[in-house]
Design an enzyme around this catalytic site. Structure first.
Site, PDB file in Angstrom:
ATOM      1  N   HIS A 224       0.876  -1.185   0.000  1.00 17.63           N
ATOM      2  CA  HIS A 224       0.000   0.000   0.000  1.00 17.63           C
ATOM      3  C   HIS A 224       0.914   1.237   0.000  1.00 17.63           C
ATOM      4  O   HIS A 224       1.725   1.399  -0.904  1.00 17.63           O
ATOM      5  CB  HIS A 224      -0.927  -0.107   1.222  1.00 17.63           C
ATOM      6  CG  HIS A 224      -2.034   0.896   1.305  1.00 17.63           C
ATOM      7  ND1 HIS A 224      -2.413   1.704   0.262  1.00 17.63           N
ATOM      8  CD2 HIS A 224      -2.858   1.228   2.348  1.00 17.63           C
ATOM      9  CE1 HIS A 224      -3.422   2.481   0.638  1.00 17.63           C
ATOM     10  NE2 HIS A 224      -3.708   2.217   1.906  1.00 17.63           N
ATOM     11  N   HIS A 263      -2.238  -2.619  -9.643  1.00 24.18           N
ATOM     12  CA  HIS A 263      -3.281  -2.015  -8.810  1.00 24.18           C
ATOM     13  C   HIS A 263      -4.487  -2.920  -8.820  1.00 24.18           C
ATOM     14  O   HIS A 263      -4.832  -3.472  -9.862  1.00 24.18           O
ATOM     15  CB  HIS A 263      -3.652  -0.619  -9.332  1.00 24.18           C
ATOM     16  CG  HIS A 263      -4.337   0.200  -8.302  1.00 24.18           C
ATOM     17  ND1 HIS A 263      -5.681   0.095  -8.044  1.00 24.18           N
ATOM     18  CD2 HIS A 263      -3.849   1.104  -7.431  1.00 24.18           C
ATOM     19  CE1 HIS A 263      -5.989   0.916  -7.066  1.00 24.18           C
ATOM     20  NE2 HIS A 263      -4.901   1.536  -6.664  1.00 24.18           N
ATOM     21  N   ASP A 314       2.659   5.609  -6.880  1.00 17.24           N
ATOM     22  CA  ASP A 314       3.893   5.577  -6.091  1.00 17.24           C
ATOM     23  C   ASP A 314       5.144   5.586  -6.961  1.00 17.24           C
ATOM     24  O   ASP A 314       6.212   6.001  -6.505  1.00 17.24           O
ATOM     25  CB  ASP A 314       3.893   4.338  -5.187  1.00 17.24           C
ATOM     26  CG  ASP A 314       2.767   4.409  -4.179  1.00 17.24           C
ATOM     27  OD1 ASP A 314       2.630   5.461  -3.541  1.00 17.24           O
ATOM     28  OD2 ASP A 314       2.011   3.431  -4.050  1.00 17.24           O
TER      29      ASP A 314
HETATM   30  N1  COA Z   1       5.221  -6.733 -10.111  1.00 14.22           N
HETATM   31  C1  COA Z   1       5.177  -7.958 -10.696  1.00 14.22           C
HETATM   32  N2  COA Z   1       4.055  -8.678 -10.813  1.00 14.22           N
HETATM   33  C2  COA Z   1       2.933  -8.137 -10.351  1.00 14.22           C
HETATM   34  C3  COA Z   1       2.895  -6.873  -9.743  1.00 14.22           C
HETATM   35  C4  COA Z   1       4.109  -6.177  -9.632  1.00 14.22           C
HETATM   36  N3  COA Z   1       4.149  -4.971  -9.047  1.00 14.22           N
HETATM   37  N4  COA Z   1       1.652  -6.592  -9.375  1.00 14.22           N
HETATM   38  C5  COA Z   1       0.914  -7.632  -9.735  1.00 14.22           C
HETATM   39  N5  COA Z   1       1.686  -8.579 -10.327  1.00 14.22           N
HETATM   40  C6  COA Z   1       1.248  -9.857 -10.841  1.00 14.22           C
HETATM   41  C7  COA Z   1       1.137 -10.849  -9.705  1.00 14.22           C
HETATM   42  O1  COA Z   1       2.346 -11.525  -9.462  1.00 14.22           O
HETATM   43  C8  COA Z   1       0.034 -11.736 -10.206  1.00 14.22           C
HETATM   44  O2  COA Z   1       0.576 -12.602 -11.163  1.00 14.22           O
HETATM   45  P1  COA Z   1       0.143 -14.138 -11.197  1.00 14.22           P
HETATM   46  O3  COA Z   1      -1.328 -14.124 -11.511  1.00 14.22           O
HETATM   47  O4  COA Z   1       0.993 -14.716 -12.277  1.00 14.22           O
HETATM   48  O5  COA Z   1       0.431 -14.696  -9.844  1.00 14.22           O
HETATM   49  C9  COA Z   1      -0.894 -10.780 -10.943  1.00 14.22           C
HETATM   50  O6  COA Z   1      -0.054  -9.706 -11.363  1.00 14.22           O
HETATM   51  C10 COA Z   1      -2.001 -10.228 -10.079  1.00 14.22           C
HETATM   52  O7  COA Z   1      -1.415  -9.612  -8.935  1.00 14.22           O
HETATM   53  P2  COA Z   1      -2.016  -9.589  -7.490  1.00 14.22           P
HETATM   54  O8  COA Z   1      -0.939  -9.412  -6.490  1.00 14.22           O
HETATM   55  O9  COA Z   1      -2.939 -10.772  -7.308  1.00 14.22           O
HETATM   56  O10 COA Z   1      -2.920  -8.299  -7.570  1.00 14.22           O
HETATM   57  P3  COA Z   1      -3.644  -7.630  -6.351  1.00 14.22           P
HETATM   58  O11 COA Z   1      -4.796  -6.922  -6.917  1.00 14.22           O
HETATM   59  O12 COA Z   1      -3.908  -8.627  -5.282  1.00 14.22           O
HETATM   60  O13 COA Z   1      -2.560  -6.640  -5.771  1.00 14.22           O
HETATM   61  C11 COA Z   1      -1.105  -4.797  -5.670  1.00 14.22           C
HETATM   62  C12 COA Z   1      -2.472  -5.322  -6.161  1.00 14.22           C
HETATM   63  C13 COA Z   1      -1.069  -3.295  -5.862  1.00 14.22           C
HETATM   64  C14 COA Z   1      -0.963  -5.096  -4.176  1.00 14.22           C
HETATM   65  C15 COA Z   1       0.015  -5.499  -6.477  1.00 14.22           C
HETATM   66  O14 COA Z   1      -0.091  -5.112  -7.817  1.00 14.22           O
HETATM   67  C16 COA Z   1       1.383  -5.163  -5.917  1.00 14.22           C
HETATM   68  O15 COA Z   1       1.859  -5.844  -4.996  1.00 14.22           O
HETATM   69  N6  COA Z   1       2.070  -4.114  -6.468  1.00 14.22           N
HETATM   70  C17 COA Z   1       3.363  -3.701  -5.943  1.00 14.22           C
HETATM   71  C18 COA Z   1       3.190  -2.838  -4.712  1.00 14.22           C
HETATM   72  C19 COA Z   1       2.636  -1.473  -5.034  1.00 14.22           C
HETATM   73  O16 COA Z   1       3.097  -0.785  -5.912  1.00 14.22           O
HETATM   74  N7  COA Z   1       1.648  -1.080  -4.240  1.00 14.22           N
HETATM   75  C20 COA Z   1       1.022   0.238  -4.373  1.00 14.22           C
HETATM   76  C21 COA Z   1      -0.358   0.098  -4.872  1.00 14.22           C
HETATM   77  S1  COA Z   1      -1.055   1.682  -5.266  1.00 14.22           S
END
Ligand code: COA
Length: 379
Positions: A224, A263, A314
């Protein structure tokens, strides 16, 4: 209770928890509206104080309302000696989100935060949090740097005052504008994790201080708000543009997440990114330091090519804050200074018509079994 396990919604994905009139995320148009106004236009045309007023009151202020709001904000920036002592007592090497969380919890016990939590009381306390959070963040920064805290400047607007409290000087108008716009972009974003946390706490009819303290704890995580710090740590580790592509390829091969990308709600792209990038680029130009942008562009292109995942706010916000002179652990506290407006607005919105938040779970532990006495278990 007999619940279909396949109905468990991990991460509450796709679950509509409640109604809100505060902001609208429109992923298919990559748009974010605060009370009907596009956030990009608010960032461009309004000061953060106007946006804070909009979120808390529902309408943009006229001159008279804005003056009342900013006068209150300027008069209530100072923190009490107890809160200062809490910050001074924080262990060396602490993370500023921990000191912010602790200081806000402590502050909310102080006299100005006493009194009923009807709408007027909540509004007054919300305005106090908006006024005092920047002072906590700046004071903690000065203490971490081994420097004397600088009291708030009673005549400067919020963004300028924050620079003043950190550095005892205010940068050029361009740089201040970039920072002020970032606060607007960070102020509110639907039922994100920290806002949901605040609403869950409020739903038990706990107090605003508890809701904000809990929300800060939620914001800290790297999935987050903590992502803006993680982005800058990544760019620092990559160090030079020529290393960027291989760094990303290796991280993806190791199945690591690239911070600042992805996201839950936006799959096409984050509505706030184009605006933040514009300000990031202006700051880079004004400071004559384009290194982070050069690395960022390669990282972004590589993630897009390999995974098709777009950057979130971010990603450009992290290097912008670095270029403005803030140290990395301050980035998420700055996010909190802005988002506190959204949190407070949501607590105020949650309470009328409140129902306690109480979801169900799918039990996957042992089946019912008899309790065997300690002697028999030991035999
Ligand atoms: N880098 C690499 N892969 C990513 C990714 C990232 N930043 N964000 C998502 N993915 C991939 C996941 O590994 C997953 O792949 P898979 O289906 O092969 O396992 C797929 O995309 C879906 O991701 P998921 O984590 O299930 O999405 P979510 O909706 O649960 O999570 C976030 C959303 C924002 C938490 C996630 O994208 C993330 O961890 N991003 C990095 C942290 C970040 O920037 N947070 C700020 C958010 S505003």
């Amino acid at each position: 209770m007999n619940v279909d396990p396949f109905r468990a919604k991990k991460g509450l994905e796709g679950v509509i928890f409640d109604e809100t009139a505060i902001s609208e995320v429109i992923p298919e148009r990559q748009t974010l509206l605060y009370r009907g106004y596009p956030v990009a236009a608010l960032a461009e045309h309004c000061r953060f104080e106007e946006v804070a007023y909009l979120l808390l009151h529902g309408e943009l202020p006229d001159q008279t309302n804005l003056k009342v709001f900013t006068d209150f904000e300027r008069q209530n920036r100072a923190i009490d000696d107890g809160t200062l002592a809490v910050l001074q007592a924080a262990p060396v090497g602490h993370h500023p989100m921990d000191s912010l969380r602790t200081a806000v919890s402590f502050l909310s016990m102080s006299d100005p935060f006493s009194g009923p939590e009807d709408h007027a009381g909540l509004l007054r306390k919300s305005n106090l949090f908006v006024a005092k959070l920047p002072t906590i963040v700046a004071t903690d920064y000065r203490i971490r740097q081994g420097k004397t805290p600088i009291p708030p400047h009673p005549e400067l607007p919020a963004a300028e005052n924050f620079f003043w409290m950190c550095f005892e000087q205010v940068p050029s108008a361009d740089l201040v504008k970039a920072f002020d716009a970032s606060l607007t972009l960070y102020a509110e974003h639907g039922f994100n994790a920290s806002t949901f946390t605040a609403r869950v706490v409020a739903s038990s009819l706990s107090d605003l201080g508890s809701a904000i303290t809990a929300a800060i704890g939620s914001l800290k995580g790297p999935l987050h708000g903590g992502a803006n710090e993680a982005v800058m740590e990544m760019l620092t580790e990559i160090e030079t543009p020529d290393r960027a592509r291989d760094w990303v390829l290796k991280a993806l091969a190791d199945r690591r997440k690239i911070m600042g990308f992805g996201h839950r709600v936006y799959r096409l792209g984050d509505s706030r990114v184009p605006t933040m990038k514009t300000y990031r680029d202006r700051v880079a130009q004004a400071t004559g330091d384009s290194r982070w942008i050069a690395i960022s562009e390669i990282v972004e292109q590589t993630v897009r090519d390999q995974k098709g995942i777009p950057a979130n706010l971010d990603f450009p916000a992290g290097p912008t804050y670095a270029l403005l002179g803030f140290d990395i652990p301050m980035f998420t506290p700055i996010f909190a200074m802005a988002r506190v407006t959204g949190w407070c607005a949501h607590v105020m919105e949650q309470l009328p018509g409140n129902r306690i938040v109480r979801p169900l779970s799918v039990y996957v532990g042992p089946q019912e079994r008899p309790v065997v006495s300690l002697d028999d278990r030991s035999a």
